[in-house]
Design an enzyme around this catalytic site. Structure first.
Site, PDB file in Angstrom:
ATOM      1  N   HIS A 160       0.829  -1.221   0.000  1.00 50.88           N
ATOM      2  CA  HIS A 160       0.000   0.000   0.000  1.00 50.88           C
ATOM      3  C   HIS A 160       0.858   1.263   0.000  1.00 50.88           C
ATOM      4  O   HIS A 160       0.408   2.314   0.447  1.00 50.88           O
ATOM      5  CB  HIS A 160      -0.963   0.029   1.199  1.00 50.88           C
ATOM      6  CG  HIS A 160      -1.724  -1.242   1.405  1.00 50.88           C
ATOM      7  ND1 HIS A 160      -2.976  -1.475   0.899  1.00 50.88           N
ATOM      8  CD2 HIS A 160      -1.381  -2.393   2.053  1.00 50.88           C
ATOM      9  CE1 HIS A 160      -3.389  -2.692   1.232  1.00 50.88           C
ATOM     10  NE2 HIS A 160      -2.437  -3.271   1.925  1.00 50.88           N
ATOM     11  N   SER A 281      15.207  22.209 -15.591  1.00 54.05           N
ATOM     12  CA  SER A 281      14.035  23.027 -15.875  1.00 54.05           C
ATOM     13  C   SER A 281      14.504  24.378 -16.369  1.00 54.05           C
ATOM     14  O   SER A 281      15.516  24.904 -15.903  1.00 54.05           O
ATOM     15  CB  SER A 281      13.209  23.193 -14.599  1.00 54.05           C
ATOM     16  OG  SER A 281      12.422  24.372 -14.681  1.00 54.05           O
ATOM     17  N   LYS A 287      16.117  22.401 -10.353  1.00 57.53           N
ATOM     18  CA  LYS A 287      15.484  21.139 -10.730  1.00 57.53           C
ATOM     19  C   LYS A 287      16.413  20.178 -11.455  1.00 57.53           C
ATOM     20  O   LYS A 287      17.190  20.562 -12.301  1.00 57.53           O
ATOM     21  CB  LYS A 287      14.278  21.400 -11.645  1.00 57.53           C
ATOM     22  CG  LYS A 287      13.079  22.014 -10.963  1.00 57.53           C
ATOM     23  CD  LYS A 287      12.468  21.140  -9.874  1.00 57.53           C
ATOM     24  CE  LYS A 287      11.712  19.943 -10.416  1.00 57.53           C
ATOM     25  NZ  LYS A 287      10.497  20.319 -11.121  1.00 57.53           N
ATOM     26  N   GLU A 294      10.349   8.806 -16.386  1.00 59.03           N
ATOM     27  CA  GLU A 294       9.021   9.389 -16.633  1.00 59.03           C
ATOM     28  C   GLU A 294       8.538   9.079 -18.053  1.00 59.03           C
ATOM     29  O   GLU A 294       7.387   8.723 -18.276  1.00 59.03           O
ATOM     30  CB  GLU A 294       9.066  10.913 -16.467  1.00 59.03           C
ATOM     31  CG  GLU A 294       9.185  11.387 -15.038  1.00 59.03           C
ATOM     32  CD  GLU A 294       9.309  12.910 -15.009  1.00 59.03           C
ATOM     33  OE1 GLU A 294       8.288  13.569 -14.813  1.00 59.03           O
ATOM     34  OE2 GLU A 294      10.434  13.427 -15.189  1.00 59.03           O
TER      35      GLU A 294
END
Ligand code: ARG
Length: 467
Positions: A160, A281, A287, A294
């Site tokens: 979970h 970024s 970043k 991804e």
């Protein structure tokens, strides 16, 4: 090229194809990538026709020479592809006829584009499966080296997505390894049904020429000629199976990606993805984004889509070949490109992952990961499991209130919950004690993970594709 009608089938037509229709029905823009398979198939067919007495030796040699030149032109980029010639098959055949004259027109004897295209796709997919298998093995090799480095690294195991029990990072990586072993087997199995030869089925019913399908089969290294001509030209199960195997592989890779994305976040901080697999970024200078996992996670979606396209393409198609089938190529080819890209990125990236051992360990310390170990300890001391569960629950509640892990409590504190607890309890409450105790095949104990890595190396050694 005649302007009036297509020279390869225009005999019965009284007006040229509408210019838009010619573009709309053409596939050459995407099927030209099968040029090599088309040439290989034609060479095998020409050799067989010669053995059958349909072509002379000289005609065969002209055809083989002409096709060889065409191959060179295509690979040099000097070949002129023509939309008017519809597809890769007719482009190559027309170029051959231009080169060697009338003999070029004899190549298509006893053959149709229907068995030709089905043969080409199977040859193409077969080659790609072999490349994919080698790349899966390379990725698994990388997983073994990562797992080897991380057999002793303790991290929280989750259910979970809540801390459940401690595991080792090596054990987690070996779970990925298992997924990929099944993917490998699925592609091997898929290859068996890819490797059946449609050639000789001609348009749909076979041919009146004395063809020798066993000969072409052997020349093209297929395992057998397709047993029914109607099925041979219309079957695309192999493409669907390929996309299904690819979908499951990408599903696995999306799961790994999701974990890598989470772990690379400041909140988890379990791993460092080397900079070369990340981008920055343009607005936020701090970043470092985990783009590779991804994108792989995202690309799983398009591969599932291609599987659905092919299933829907084939649904309700009557026997035998229908032009619908030209729509099989783009989903199939995009699946191949996507799988190749994702595997390559992962095979390069996975062995370069760096674990942040302190963060992993601290995370395992925070979630009362050894609570089950305390319950098991009490059971060994004669407490019924349900009572042990209750005792440990109360100990955890105490720990939460105090801000301390079970292993950080004193013996006296623990004994308020059960008189059965002795000083030896601390052996099972440590993270090391907890993982070491799961010492059976498939367990997370470091020596079991080491054994799993050895089995992994043995498995890879049985495959022909490991460099
Ligand atoms: N370009 C076609 C395809 O991809 C080749 C077969 C066409 N056959 C035909 N009879 N129109 O399926």
């Amino acid at each position: 090229m005649s302007n009036k009608t297509n020279q390869q089938w225009g005999g019965r037509f009284s007006e040229p194809t509408d210019a838009f229709v010619a573009r709309f029905t053409a596939s050459v823009e995407f099927d030209q990538r099968m040029y090599l398979q088309d040439i290989q198939g034609s060479i095998a067919h020409a050799k067989m026709l010669t053995a059958a007495g349909v072509l002379t030796d000289a005609e065969r040699d002209d055809i083989i020479r002409g096709l060889g030149e065409i191959r060179v032109e295509i690979e040099r980029g000097t070949f002129e592809w023509s939309i008017a010639l519809e597809d890769v098959h007719m482009n190559i055949e027309a170029a051959l006829t231009q080169k060697i004259g009338i003999t070029g027109k004899k190549l298509h004897t006893g053959r149709s584009r229907n068995d030709q295209v089905a043969t080409d796709i199977r040859l193409y997919v077969r080659t790609e499966i072999d490349r994919i298998l080698a790349e899966i093995s390379r990725l698994q090799q990388g997983m073994l080296s990562l797992a080897e480095r991380e057999v002793d690294t303790i991290m929280p195991g989750f259910t979970h997505l809540q801390t459940a029990q401690p595991v080792t990072f090596g054990h987690h990586v070996m779970a990925w390894f298992e997924m990929l072993s099944r993917d490998y087997e699925r592609f091997v199995d898929c290859r068996k049904r890819v490797n059946i030869m449609p050639l000789g089925a001609a348009a749909l019913a076979g041919t009146t020429y004395p063809i020798d399908r066993n000969m072409t089969c052997e020349l093209l290294s297929f395992s057998a000629p397709a047993g029914n001509s109607l099925d041979a030209v219309s079957d695309r199960d192999f493409a669907i199976e390929f996309c299904a195997a690819s979908s499951i592989l990408l599903m696995h890779m999306s799961r790994m990606s999701e974990e890598l994305v989470l772990w690379a976040s400041a909140q988890f901080d379990f791993i460092n993805l080397p900079d070369r697999f990340c981008t920055g970024s343009s607005i936020m200078p701090q970043k470092k984004n985990p783009d590779v996992p991804e994108l792989v996670r995202g690309k799983s979606g398009r591969v599932y889509g291609h599987l659905m396209s092919l299933l829907t393409l084939m649904k309700s198609q009557p026997l035998a070949y229908n032009k619908d089938n030209q729509e099989d190529k783009e989903p199939l080819f995009d699946t191949i490109d996507t799988v190749n890209g994702c595997l390559r990125a992962f095979a390069d990236m996975v062995p370069a992952l760096e674990s942040r051992k302190d963060s992993m360990r601290n995370a395992a310390m925070r979630g009362f990961a050894t609570a089950t170990d305390l319950a098991d300890y009490l059971v060994r001391k004669g407490v019924a499991f349900r009572d042990a569960h209750e005792i440990v629950g109360k100990s955890v509640a105490f720990g939460i209130a105090e801000g301390r892990d079970l292993s950080e409590m004193t013996l006296v504190e623990l004994q308020q919950f059960s008189a059965e607890i002795d000083a030896d309890v601390f052996e099972v409450l440590t993270l090391e004690g907890s993982v070491a105790a799961r010492d059976h095949i498939g367990g997370t104990a470091p020596n079991q993970v080491r054994a799993a890595v050895v089995r992994g190396h043995e498995l890879l050694a049985t495959r022909g594709d490991v460099a």
